[in-house]
Design an enzyme around this catalytic site. Structure first.
Site, PDB file in Angstrom:
ATOM      1  N   VAL A 135      14.450 -31.659  -9.429  1.00 36.88           N
ATOM      2  CA  VAL A 135      13.849 -32.219 -10.648  1.00 36.88           C
ATOM      3  C   VAL A 135      14.932 -32.445 -11.702  1.00 36.88           C
ATOM      4  CG1 VAL A 135      12.173 -31.834 -12.496  1.00 36.88           C
ATOM      5  CG2 VAL A 135      11.606 -31.180 -10.157  1.00 36.88           C
ATOM      6  N   GLY A 136      15.879 -31.516 -11.791  1.00 40.35           N
ATOM      7  CA  GLY A 136      16.974 -31.661 -12.754  1.00 40.35           C
ATOM      8  C   GLY A 136      17.748 -32.955 -12.529  1.00 40.35           C
ATOM      9  N   GLU A 165      18.172 -22.607  -2.147  1.00 38.03           N
ATOM     10  CA  GLU A 165      17.622 -21.537  -2.978  1.00 38.03           C
ATOM     11  C   GLU A 165      16.187 -21.254  -2.538  1.00 38.03           C
ATOM     12  OE1 GLU A 165      16.219 -22.582  -6.908  1.00 38.03           O
ATOM     13  OE2 GLU A 165      17.254 -20.863  -7.766  1.00 38.03           O
ATOM     14  N   CYS A 174      17.097 -17.377 -11.708  1.00 38.88           N
ATOM     15  CA  CYS A 174      18.113 -18.323 -11.237  1.00 38.88           C
ATOM     16  C   CYS A 174      19.396 -17.594 -10.894  1.00 38.88           C
ATOM     17  CB  CYS A 174      18.366 -19.383 -12.290  1.00 38.88           C
ATOM     18  SG  CYS A 174      18.840 -18.710 -13.878  1.00 38.88           S
ATOM     19  N   GLY A 187      15.246 -25.852 -14.545  1.00 42.48           N
ATOM     20  CA  GLY A 187      14.312 -25.855 -13.419  1.00 42.48           C
ATOM     21  C   GLY A 187      15.066 -26.070 -12.127  1.00 42.48           C
ATOM     22  N   SER A 188      14.381 -26.620 -11.154  1.00 40.28           N
ATOM     23  CA  SER A 188      14.986 -26.778  -9.828  1.00 40.28           C
ATOM     24  C   SER A 188      15.998 -27.926  -9.830  1.00 40.28           C
ATOM     25  CB  SER A 188      13.895 -27.039  -8.796  1.00 40.28           C
ATOM     26  OG  SER A 188      13.248 -28.257  -9.107  1.00 40.28           O
ATOM     27  N   LYS A 203       7.623 -29.130 -22.941  1.00 41.12           N
ATOM     28  CA  LYS A 203       6.737 -29.281 -21.786  1.00 41.12           C
ATOM     29  C   LYS A 203       7.029 -28.108 -20.851  1.00 41.12           C
ATOM     30  CE  LYS A 203       6.276 -30.478 -18.065  1.00 41.12           C
ATOM     31  NZ  LYS A 203       5.841 -29.340 -17.235  1.00 41.12           N
ATOM     32  N   GLU A 256      20.053 -27.015 -16.578  1.00 38.30           N
ATOM     33  CA  GLU A 256      20.407 -25.789 -15.850  1.00 38.30           C
ATOM     34  C   GLU A 256      19.489 -25.702 -14.649  1.00 38.30           C
ATOM     35  OE1 GLU A 256      22.963 -23.988 -16.194  1.00 38.30           O
ATOM     36  OE2 GLU A 256      23.617 -24.944 -18.054  1.00 38.30           O
TER      37      GLU A 256
HETATM   38  P1  NAD Z   1      10.621 -27.072 -11.324  1.00 40.55           P
HETATM   39  O1  NAD Z   1      11.854 -27.874 -11.202  1.00 40.55           O
HETATM   40  O2  NAD Z   1       9.555 -27.232 -10.320  1.00 40.55           O
HETATM   41  O3  NAD Z   1       9.939 -27.379 -12.749  1.00 40.55           O
HETATM   42  C1  NAD Z   1      10.678 -27.277 -13.938  1.00 40.55           C
HETATM   43  C2  NAD Z   1       9.997 -28.105 -15.005  1.00 40.55           C
HETATM   44  O4  NAD Z   1      10.129 -29.489 -14.708  1.00 40.55           O
HETATM   45  C3  NAD Z   1       8.504 -27.848 -15.131  1.00 40.55           C
HETATM   46  O5  NAD Z   1       8.144 -27.859 -16.476  1.00 40.55           O
HETATM   47  C4  NAD Z   1       7.907 -29.034 -14.387  1.00 40.55           C
HETATM   48  O6  NAD Z   1       6.578 -29.316 -14.767  1.00 40.55           O
HETATM   49  C5  NAD Z   1       8.863 -30.118 -14.817  1.00 40.55           C
HETATM   50  N1  NAD Z   1       8.867 -31.321 -13.981  1.00 40.55           N
HETATM   51  C6  NAD Z   1       8.463 -31.443 -12.696  1.00 40.55           C
HETATM   52  N2  NAD Z   1       8.667 -32.729 -12.264  1.00 40.55           N
HETATM   53  C7  NAD Z   1       9.218 -33.411 -13.305  1.00 40.55           C
HETATM   54  C8  NAD Z   1       9.659 -34.749 -13.483  1.00 40.55           C
HETATM   55  N3  NAD Z   1       9.596 -35.638 -12.505  1.00 40.55           N
HETATM   56  N4  NAD Z   1      10.199 -35.096 -14.676  1.00 40.55           N
HETATM   57  C9  NAD Z   1      10.326 -34.180 -15.668  1.00 40.55           C
HETATM   58  N5  NAD Z   1       9.895 -32.904 -15.551  1.00 40.55           N
HETATM   59  C10 NAD Z   1       9.359 -32.512 -14.392  1.00 40.55           C
HETATM   60  O7  NAD Z   1      11.093 -25.532 -11.434  1.00 40.55           O
HETATM   61  P2  NAD Z   1      10.197 -24.219 -11.544  1.00 40.55           P
HETATM   62  O8  NAD Z   1       9.560 -23.947 -10.222  1.00 40.55           O
HETATM   63  O9  NAD Z   1       9.328 -24.260 -12.745  1.00 40.55           O
HETATM   64  O10 NAD Z   1      11.313 -23.103 -11.825  1.00 40.55           O
HETATM   65  C11 NAD Z   1      12.092 -22.525 -10.823  1.00 40.55           C
HETATM   66  C12 NAD Z   1      13.455 -23.188 -10.768  1.00 40.55           C
HETATM   67  O11 NAD Z   1      14.090 -23.088 -12.037  1.00 40.55           O
HETATM   68  C13 NAD Z   1      14.412 -22.520  -9.794  1.00 40.55           C
HETATM   69  O12 NAD Z   1      15.114 -23.496  -9.080  1.00 40.55           O
HETATM   70  C14 NAD Z   1      15.367 -21.746 -10.705  1.00 40.55           C
HETATM   71  O13 NAD Z   1      16.635 -21.500 -10.152  1.00 40.55           O
HETATM   72  C15 NAD Z   1      15.435 -22.643 -11.876  1.00 40.55           C
HETATM   73  N6  NAD Z   1      15.894 -21.923 -13.065  1.00 40.55           N
HETATM   74  C16 NAD Z   1      17.172 -22.156 -13.504  1.00 40.55           C
HETATM   75  C17 NAD Z   1      17.655 -21.465 -14.604  1.00 40.55           C
HETATM   76  C18 NAD Z   1      19.054 -21.708 -15.104  1.00 40.55           C
HETATM   77  O14 NAD Z   1      19.303 -21.444 -16.278  1.00 40.55           O
HETATM   78  N7  NAD Z   1      19.959 -22.213 -14.292  1.00 40.55           N
HETATM   79  C19 NAD Z   1      16.842 -20.542 -15.266  1.00 40.55           C
HETATM   80  C20 NAD Z   1      15.542 -20.336 -14.788  1.00 40.55           C
HETATM   81  C21 NAD Z   1      15.073 -21.043 -13.698  1.00 40.55           C
END
Ligand code: NAD
Length: 459
Positions: free
Chosen positions: A207-208, A356, A259, A203-204, A156, A225
């Site tokens: 959400v993580g 962040e 990130c 992701g963020s 996804k 992550e």
């Molecule tokens: P986000 O958290 O908004 O979305 C990440 C993913 O989660 C997307 O696919 C989104 O559709 C999905 N999502 C949203 N709500 C959800 C839910 N309730 N349940 C399950 N999935 C859900 O992040 P983003 O804006 O796409 O990416 C930017 C973020 O990602 C930044 O915080 C960045 O630091 C982080 N990031 C971390 C790493 C790492 O390896 N640490 C690498 C790249 C990006």
């Protein structure tokens, strides 16, 4: 419902608009992936290795098309987009060797005759949730190891990276049900983590944490992550010109949307004044520009909400007494551009020092010595990557030991990843097993211990 992605450099350019499957369709896709898993395992090591190798070939054969799509869909500057494509092919190829790796070990029984085996087996369906900022590499660095060891995958992707994810899966050309991309948002993401057998999230942080809560309640393995608030420590003995160039790349490269981007620059002692001058100059020399131009380092940010949040943060810091040494404004052009910003005298506790922002903005901080610099660097929960700039090896090694960070980089930008090594953060930046390298192959498999006694054995 439908979701759409738009070109951040030209928001009138609709890149893709697709139907989303909803929660019901997501659960059905997981069932189809589960049904496909036995066939995928049956292909054997050679069959899976060949399939992943073909996926790498396909990426290479369509390299320029993929780079242009990445520029258009997420505003990644062309040079970096080409780098991401090359890395994506390399990741497929690296994990194409993994099916041949040993899947266990043979041990002597503690007493008597027999054979003890440990075997690692795939879980079934890997549910992968990815962000938009590396729209090719992150899906593949999760999917390739999961597939190599015999799982099938439902991915996804972030809505903003939908076209890239769909294309990379199409090019992989794997058998039906083996690699499924589900366009969608929170509804599909939540349905996926509620149905998959093993989950990997990037992701963020917010959400993580929700993904971790759902998966741990279900008792399934999860790795996550998340965001970083990364520091760079510059010692007085550093090559200041080199440090400024590396920091500018880590702050402004891809508009700070990595990130591992640097957002806090900690200058120790006499390093402060020359670094402030050199870094402000380097950032001013890397203005926000068209990502399709080969010389651009800082393109647009992903969308209007990101731009509004960045300008709001810089304005509020200025109102609280901070000095903007360079950037922090929106240039007069269409697209979500923000000039790379460096601020000093930002009051303690300001959101720029706590959250962040995922944009091209950094705060310059002063430390009396290495101890204070490390204390400042470690004062966040979002500890992903830290860079240290010094000519002294003892200082570098001491810092590497004492920093709370998943990655420490010496005389290098904080941003940068080698896919064949474990990757991940510390404290709230990371949860569960490391990604990438060989370590992740264990994450996508469960170990079982098999005891075989000779037939007719009395024991
Ligand atoms: P986000 O958290 O908004 O979305 C990440 C993913 O989660 C997307 O696919 C989104 O559709 C999905 N999502 C949203 N709500 C959800 C839910 N309730 N349940 C399950 N999935 C859900 O992040 P983003 O804006 O796409 O990416 C930017 C973020 O990602 C930044 O915080 C960045 O630091 C982080 N990031 C971390 C790493 C790492 O390896 N640490 C690498 C790249 C990006």
């Amino acid at each position: 419902m439908t979701i759409s992605s738009y070109n951040p450099a030209d928001p009138s350019d609709l890149v893709v608009s697709v139907e989303t499957p909803g929660a019901f369709g997501t659960a059905a896709a997981v069932e189809r992936a589960r049904a496909a898993q036995a066939g995928w395992v049956k292909l054997g090591a050679a069959g899976r290795a060949a399939a992943l190798g073909r996926a790498a070939d396909a990426v290479e054969a369509h390299a320029e098309e993929l780079a242009q799509l990445t520029v258009r869909e997420v505003g990644k500057p062309l040079a970096e987009a080409r780098g991401e494509v090359a890395r994506t092919a390399a990741i497929w190829r690296y994990y194409a060797q993994a099916p041949y790796a040993p899947s266990g070990a043979v041990h002597e029984p503690a007493a008597g005759e027999g054979l003890l085996l440990t075997r690692r087996r795939p879980y079934g369906v890997a549910g992968l949730i990815t962000p938009w900022n590396f729209p090719l590499a992150i899906p593949v660095w999760k999917a390739a190891p999961a597939l190599a060891v015999g799982n099938t995958v439902v991915l996804k992707p972030a809505p903003e990276g939908t076209a890239c994810a769909l294309r990379i899966a199409e090019l992989a050309g794997l058998p039906e049900g083996v690699l499924t991309v589900l366009p969608g948002g929170a509804e599909e993401g939540n349905a996926l983590v509620s149905a998959a057998d093993v989950v990997s999230f990037t992701g963020s942080t917010a959400v993580g944490q929700a993904v971790i809560a759902t998966t741990t309640a279900r008792g399934i393995p999860v790795q996550a992550e998340m965001g970083g608030l990364n520091a760079a420590i510059v010692l007085p003995d550093a090559d200041i010109a080199q440090a400024a160039a590396h920091l500018a790349a880590a702050i402004a490269g891809y508009a700070g949307q990595k990130c591992t981007a640097t957002s806090r620059v900690i200058a120790v002692g006499d390093a402060y004044e020359p670094l402030a001058e050199a870094l402000a100059k380097a950032l001013a020399g890397s203005p926000a520009s068209d990502p399709a131009e080969p010389g651009t380092a800082c393109g647009p940010v992903i969308n209007e909400a990101a731009l509004t949040r960045l300008t709001g943060a810089v304005d509020s810091a200025r109102a609280a007494g901070a000095v903007v040494l360079t950037g922090g404004t929106r240039p007069e052009r269409p697209g979500w551009y923000f000039e790379p910003a460096l601020l000093e005298d930002v009051p303690a506790g300001h959101p720029l020092l706590v959250e962040e922002y995922f944009g091209p903005v950094a705060v310059l901080l002063r430390a009396a010595d290495l101890d204070e610099a490390i204390a400042i660097a470690n004062s966040t929960r979002h500890s992903l990557a830290t860079s240290v700039h010094t000519r002294d090896l003892d200082t570098a090694l001491a810092a590497a030991d004492r920093l709370d960070a998943g990655m420490v980089r010496v005389n290098a930008p904080s941003s940068g990843v080698d896919f064949h090594l474990p990757f991940g953060g510390a404290k709230s930046a990371s949860y569960g097993a490391r990604e990438q390298g060989q370590a992740v192959l264990d994450f996508y498999t469960a170990s079982r211990t098999v005891t075989i006694l000779p037939a007719g054995s009395p024991r």
